[in-house]
Design a protein around this motif. Structure first.
Motif, PDB file in Angstrom:
ATOM      1  N   LEU A  58       0.938  -1.311  -0.243  1.00 19.03           N
ATOM      2  CA  LEU A  58       0.176  -0.033  -0.019  1.00 19.03           C
ATOM      3  C   LEU A  58       1.041   1.150   0.031  1.00 19.03           C
ATOM      4  O   LEU A  58       0.885   2.052  -0.656  1.00 19.03           O
ATOM      5  CB  LEU A  58      -1.279   0.073   1.733  1.00 19.03           C
ATOM      6  CG  LEU A  58      -1.821   0.962   1.560  1.00 19.03           C
ATOM      7  CD1 LEU A  58      -3.139   1.075   0.474  1.00 19.03           C
ATOM      8  CD2 LEU A  58      -2.915   0.769   2.826  1.00 19.03           C
ATOM      9  N   ALA A  59       1.564   1.132   1.192  1.00 19.36           N
ATOM     10  CA  ALA A  59       2.616   2.868   1.274  1.00 19.36           C
ATOM     11  C   ALA A  59       3.495   2.448  -0.208  1.00 19.36           C
ATOM     12  O   ALA A  59       3.233   3.753  -0.463  1.00 19.36           O
ATOM     13  CB  ALA A  59       3.498   2.692   2.429  1.00 19.36           C
ATOM     14  N   SER A  60       3.760   1.900  -0.562  1.00 20.39           N
ATOM     15  CA  SER A  60       5.490   2.168  -2.146  1.00 20.39           C
ATOM     16  C   SER A  60       4.371   2.238  -2.638  1.00 20.39           C
ATOM     17  O   SER A  60       4.792   3.339  -4.008  1.00 20.39           O
ATOM     18  CB  SER A  60       6.349   0.660  -1.513  1.00 20.39           C
ATOM     19  OG  SER A  60       5.353  -0.463  -2.041  1.00 20.39           O
ATOM     20  N   ILE A  62       1.625   3.669  -2.946  1.00 19.23           N
ATOM     21  CA  ILE A  62       1.102   5.317  -3.557  1.00 19.23           C
ATOM     22  C   ILE A  62       1.879   5.906  -3.625  1.00 19.23           C
ATOM     23  O   ILE A  62       2.296   7.066  -4.427  1.00 19.23           O
ATOM     24  CB  ILE A  62       0.188   5.171  -1.970  1.00 19.23           C
ATOM     25  CG1 ILE A  62      -1.226   3.919  -1.853  1.00 19.23           C
ATOM     26  CG2 ILE A  62      -0.039   6.490  -2.388  1.00 19.23           C
ATOM     27  CD1 ILE A  62      -1.808   5.306  -1.945  1.00 19.23           C
ATOM     28  N   LYS A  63       3.225   5.792  -3.208  1.00 18.03           N
ATOM     29  CA  LYS A  63       4.024   6.827  -3.038  1.00 18.03           C
ATOM     30  C   LYS A  63       5.227   6.609  -4.197  1.00 18.03           C
ATOM     31  O   LYS A  63       5.132   7.601  -4.791  1.00 18.03           O
ATOM     32  CB  LYS A  63       5.890   6.317  -1.497  1.00 18.03           C
ATOM     33  CG  LYS A  63       6.300   6.515  -2.381  1.00 18.03           C
ATOM     34  CD  LYS A  63       7.740   7.289  -0.769  1.00 18.03           C
ATOM     35  CE  LYS A  63       8.548   7.451  -1.351  1.00 18.03           C
ATOM     36  NZ  LYS A  63       8.992   8.714  -1.951  1.00 18.03           N
ATOM     37  N   THR A 171      -4.544   0.400  -4.786  1.00 14.21           N
ATOM     38  CA  THR A 171      -3.760   1.081  -4.584  1.00 14.21           C
ATOM     39  C   THR A 171      -3.666   1.411  -5.656  1.00 14.21           C
ATOM     40  O   THR A 171      -3.197   3.059  -5.669  1.00 14.21           O
ATOM     41  CB  THR A 171      -2.741   0.399  -4.001  1.00 14.21           C
ATOM     42  OG1 THR A 171      -3.341  -0.211  -3.228  1.00 14.21           O
ATOM     43  CG2 THR A 171      -2.181   1.258  -3.043  1.00 14.21           C
ATOM     44  N   LYS A 190       0.081  11.737   0.658  1.00 17.31           N
ATOM     45  CA  LYS A 190       1.589  11.600   0.494  1.00 17.31           C
ATOM     46  C   LYS A 190       2.240  11.789   1.297  1.00 17.31           C
ATOM     47  O   LYS A 190       3.275  10.415   1.515  1.00 17.31           O
ATOM     48  CB  LYS A 190       1.951  12.183  -0.510  1.00 17.31           C
ATOM     49  CG  LYS A 190       2.889  11.871  -2.010  1.00 17.31           C
ATOM     50  CD  LYS A 190       3.353  12.656  -2.768  1.00 17.31           C
ATOM     51  CE  LYS A 190       4.767  12.446  -3.393  1.00 17.31           C
ATOM     52  NZ  LYS A 190       5.947  12.318  -2.482  1.00 17.31           N
ATOM     53  N   PHE A 193       1.810   8.322   4.041  1.00 20.32           N
ATOM     54  CA  PHE A 193       2.102   7.568   3.312  1.00 20.32           C
ATOM     55  C   PHE A 193       3.697   6.982   2.991  1.00 20.32           C
ATOM     56  O   PHE A 193       4.983   6.333   2.801  1.00 20.32           O
ATOM     57  CB  PHE A 193       1.769   6.814   1.485  1.00 20.32           C
ATOM     58  CG  PHE A 193       0.648   6.295   1.990  1.00 20.32           C
ATOM     59  CD1 PHE A 193       0.130   5.018   2.118  1.00 20.32           C
ATOM     60  CD2 PHE A 193      -1.024   7.171   1.412  1.00 20.32           C
ATOM     61  CE1 PHE A 193      -1.244   4.441   2.652  1.00 20.32           C
ATOM     62  CE2 PHE A 193      -2.110   6.852   1.217  1.00 20.32           C
ATOM     63  CZ  PHE A 193      -2.306   5.412   2.102  1.00 20.32           C
ATOM     64  N   ASP A 194       4.942   8.617   3.066  1.00 21.62           N
ATOM     65  CA  ASP A 194       6.010   8.275   2.782  1.00 21.62           C
ATOM     66  C   ASP A 194       6.643   7.268   4.256  1.00 21.62           C
ATOM     67  O   ASP A 194       7.548   6.671   3.779  1.00 21.62           O
ATOM     68  CB  ASP A 194       6.221   9.584   2.107  1.00 21.62           C
ATOM     69  CG  ASP A 194       5.994   9.838   0.526  1.00 21.62           C
ATOM     70  OD1 ASP A 194       5.763   9.263  -0.046  1.00 21.62           O
ATOM     71  OD2 ASP A 194       6.873  11.143   0.736  1.00 21.62           O
ATOM     72  N   LEU A 196       4.954   5.918   5.955  1.00 18.91           N
ATOM     73  CA  LEU A 196       4.704   5.107   6.436  1.00 18.91           C
ATOM     74  C   LEU A 196       5.457   3.637   5.783  1.00 18.91           C
ATOM     75  O   LEU A 196       6.556   2.898   6.260  1.00 18.91           O
ATOM     76  CB  LEU A 196       3.272   4.188   6.099  1.00 18.91           C
ATOM     77  CG  LEU A 196       2.258   3.025   6.325  1.00 18.91           C
ATOM     78  CD1 LEU A 196       2.373   2.474   7.796  1.00 18.91           C
ATOM     79  CD2 LEU A 196       1.360   2.632   5.659  1.00 18.91           C
ATOM     80  N   ASN A 197       6.263   4.437   4.313  1.00 23.50           N
ATOM     81  CA  ASN A 197       6.748   3.556   3.747  1.00 23.50           C
ATOM     82  C   ASN A 197       7.958   3.087   3.979  1.00 23.50           C
ATOM     83  O   ASN A 197       7.942   2.234   4.715  1.00 23.50           O
ATOM     84  CB  ASN A 197       6.837   4.042   2.430  1.00 23.50           C
ATOM     85  CG  ASN A 197       7.665   3.268   1.595  1.00 23.50           C
ATOM     86  OD1 ASN A 197       7.586   2.220   1.238  1.00 23.50           O
ATOM     87  ND2 ASN A 197       8.754   3.984   0.993  1.00 23.50           N
TER      88      ASN A 197
END
Ligand code: ASP
Length: 441
Positions: A58-60, A62-63, A171, A190, A193-194, A196-197
């Motif tokens: 999810l995080a990567s 979206i990033k 995603t 953003k 998520f950055d 979170l990644n």
């Protein structure tokens, strides 16, 4: 021990695990001891990796998408990825089919061995459960896989590791919508998520600290609970053909990586080795995914914009090792049981093994379920399916371990190719678990 490179530490854990598991087969209580006291350490490790897989995708992703700034780039990456995945899988199946037709491992297998394998395994729950699972999967229509890809409940999709493609769909949808609302508006999400990644990648580093112990436990368990060694020996030629094919695939990836990206093949294999060793120990590309992503991004230098899409998709639909094995296994079974396989039958294997590799789950033993579908497609008699699977069941676990290594290596190779082709293969930036430790300890 700390100073040793990660792959050496993992390798030592693996060797000790194999020796320990082997030793335990000589003790009466050995198998139970390993199951009760050793295996949980391995299971916890696999659970931890699975735990972070969905947040990481999810995080990567979206990033990755929101860094693209341009949707057409994403279409480029997507189309190339799928085309190369199909290409490498067809090459893998062809290598398998050429080897099995040349070396004919099924012809040397005696009636006695077939009878013994059939008696031991044809009603084994391992085999019957694979047949049941295959008949469940077979009952679906041709576009079912597309329908399955679209979730009707985002939370449910995010809550189930086997719904990885649904998570990827959701995603991507969200990432593209973020691009469309404009950078300024999307910024808070953003940034979230950055962060979170980065956090999830740090969790990968922390989990990997326990990898040597975990692989010890995983391999001790595999060895201590494996079946009759005589039967393994009877299938040595078949296992040898699959292994040779898988090795050729690794050579193929190394050549492709060098010629497409000018990256040293040794360095490629060295940087990927922790993920490969985990793939071997866990037999699951899905469980290995977080480590594959970490290695490909931080140690090889593939940009997240590429790896965040190519690798999760690859873990679910690109299984070169599995499809090579399916080709060899289907022909081996046909040879051993005297089932005549025409040229068009072999072409059917190419097509169905390709689809089967897309449909196989990235978990231990999934390749054998889809093998049933390959066998049915070539007209193999229904009543002999259980015997066919029984023939190869004894060596399925070790071969599963090896084919998972190839599955993971193939994904990494394609990630590098796609990254190079869109100018996203840069310099690696290795991050360690303790980079920030001094500030917080
Ligand atoms: N275990 C394999 C994987 O996870 C799938 C299979 O071949 O059974 O990639």
């Amino acid at each position: 021990m700390r100073k040793l490179e990660l792959h050496w530490r993992i390798l030592i854990g693996m060797v000790l695990g194999i020796l320990f598991g082997f030793g335990m087969t000589y003790v009466e209580w050995g198998k139970d001891f390993v199951l009760d006291w050793i295996n949980p350490l391995g299971s916890i490790f696999v659970k931890l990796l699975k735990l972070i897989a969905i947040p990481l995708i999810l995080a990567s992703l979206i990033k990755g998408i929101s860094d693209l700034k341009d949707i057409s780039k994403f279409r480029n990456i997507g189309l190339r990825t799928i085309a190369i995945y199909i290409g490498t899988t067809i090459i893998a199946i062809s290598i398998g089919l050429i080897l099995v037709n040349l070396l004919k491992p099924g012809e040397g297998i005696s009636e006695d061995t077939i009878a013994k394998l059939t008696e031991t395994y044809s009603s084994d729950s391992g085999v019957t459960s694979k047949l049941e699972e295959a008949s469940r999967q077979k009952d679906s229509g041709p576009l079912q896989f597309l329908e399955d890809m679209v979730p009707d409940n985002a939370i449910k999709a995010l809550g189930d590791n086997s719904l990885m493609l649904q998570v990827i769909f959701f995603t991507i949808f969200m990432g593209i919508s973020m691009l469309l609302i404009g950078e300024e508006k999307a910024k808070p999400l953003k940034d979230f998520f950055d962060a979170l990644n980065d956090i999830v990648l740090k969790m990968v580093d922390l989990i990997m600290l326990t990898a040597p112990v975990a692989v010890f436990a995983l391999l001790a368990n595999v060895v201590a609970t494996s079946g009759d060694p005589d039967l393994l020996i009877a299938l040595l030629k078949y296992a040898g053909v699959v292994t040779l094919g898988l090795l050729l695939m690794i050579v193929f990836y190394s050549i492709v990586v060098t010629s497409f990206t000018r990256y040293s093949p040794w360095k490629f294999l060295k940087e990927m080795s922790p993920a490969q060793l985990l793939a071997f120990s866990t037999s699951s590309s899905a469980a290995t995914l977080p480590v594959t992503m970490e290695r490909v991004e931080e140690h090889i230098g593939v940009d997240k914009e590429v790896s965040s899409f190519v690798l999760p998709v690859g873990a679910t639909i690109n299984m070169d090792g599995t499809s090579l094995y399916q080709g060899v296994a289907a022909v081996f079974i046909a040879q051993a049981l005297g089932f005549d396989l025409s040229f068009s039958g072999q072409l059917t294997i190419v097509l169905t093994a390709l689809l089967a590799s897309i449909g196989s789950a990235a978990v231990p033993g999934a390749g054998m379920v889809m093998l049933v579908i390959v066998l049915e497609a070539i007209g193999f008699p229904q009543d002999k399916l259980a015997i066919g699977l029984a023939l190869i069941f004894a060596v399925d676990r070790p071969l599963d371990m090896l084919r998972t290594v190839v599955n993971v290596t193939g994904d990494a190779c394609v990630a590098m190719m796609v990254a190079k082709s869109v100018g996203k293969l840069g310099k690696p930036k290795v991050k360690n678990w303790d980079d920030n430790y001094d500030k917080v300890k």
